[in-house]
Structures are given as C-alpha cells and as structure tokens.
Design an enzyme around this catalytic site. Sequence first.
Site, mmCIF file in Angstrom:
data_model
loop_
_atom_site.group_PDB
_atom_site.id
_atom_site.type_symbol
_atom_site.label_atom_id
_atom_site.label_comp_id
_atom_site.label_asym_id
_atom_site.label_seq_id
_atom_site.Cartn_x
_atom_site.Cartn_y
_atom_site.Cartn_z
ATOM 1 N N GLU A 1 0.828 -1.206 0.000
ATOM 2 C CA GLU A 1 0.000 0.000 0.000
ATOM 3 C C GLU A 1 0.866 1.261 0.000
ATOM 4 O OE1 GLU A 1 -4.036 -0.578 2.285
ATOM 5 O OE2 GLU A 1 -2.384 -1.355 3.519
ATOM 6 N N TYR B 1 -11.713 28.475 0.865
ATOM 7 C CA TYR B 1 -11.773 27.016 0.694
ATOM 8 C C TYR B 1 -10.611 26.478 -0.128
ATOM 9 C CZ TYR B 1 -14.761 28.594 -3.221
ATOM 10 O OH TYR B 1 -15.294 29.245 -4.307
ATOM 11 N N GLU C 1 -7.245 6.992 10.244
ATOM 12 C CA GLU C 1 -7.593 7.801 11.400
ATOM 13 C C GLU C 1 -6.504 8.837 11.696
ATOM 14 O OE1 GLU C 1 -9.466 3.693 12.139
ATOM 15 O OE2 GLU C 1 -7.674 4.503 11.184
ATOM 16 N N LYS D 1 -10.835 5.003 1.195
ATOM 17 C CA LYS D 1 -9.824 4.277 0.414
ATOM 18 C C LYS D 1 -10.602 3.517 -0.655
ATOM 19 C CE LYS D 1 -6.225 2.326 2.325
ATOM 20 N NZ LYS D 1 -5.270 1.402 2.979
#
Length: 120
Positions: free
Chosen positions: A22, A54, A73, A99
């Site tokens: 990954e 933004y 997280e 993901k």
Amino acid sequence: MHSKIILENIKIYAFHGVLPEETILGTNYIINAELHADLEKASQSDDLSDTINYAEINDIIHQEMSIPSRLLEHVIGRIISKLEIAFPQLSFIKIKLTKTRPPMRGEMQGVSIEMEKQIS
C-alpha cells in the site's frame, strides 16, 4: 448565522496503509470535508478576508494526504488539527476519508473512516 463550507469528493492519489504494498503502490482516496463557521460578515461584505478561503482548506488536505500514514484515522486527525489551527473561527469539522481499493476480499466501492470534532 449557521454556515457550512463543504468540499466534496476530492480525489487524491496517496500511499497510506498497513501493508507494505500500500505504501509502495498507493491508491486513490476520496475526501469530503464539512466545516462550520459564522460567515454572516462575508455575506454582507463580499470580501474574502471575512470568510474562510476554501482553496486554503483544499491545500491543507492535499499537504496532509501527501504524508504516508499507516492508519486513515491518523491522516484525518492531522487534517482536523491543521484546519483547527489555520481557521480559529471554525466551530465544527467533519472529515470523511475513503480508500477506494482496500486490499480486502470482495467487491466494494471503498472503505471509509469519518471523524468529526465540535470546537468550543
């Protein structure tokens, strides 16, 4: 006045995950951000300095996504912390990070973590 800034479905290629492949191969991630602040002054003034830019939110998200982490997280926690520091007028932040191709069995559109923080 209750106001929200919402950035929807930001697509970023990044290298997060627990498995070695990954962090080498990477994958696409989708990020949604919802931020609350009182933007009434900007609604009257039409002045960028009276609101939250933004584009700067988007830059912070991209910067934090470029730093590999094992856990989604952890990525979200860093994004929330940076946004809170950059924009002290925020009263609430919610980040959803998806993901799109998790290394798991079965067909799915992705796996998501969503975290929110009420700021006093």
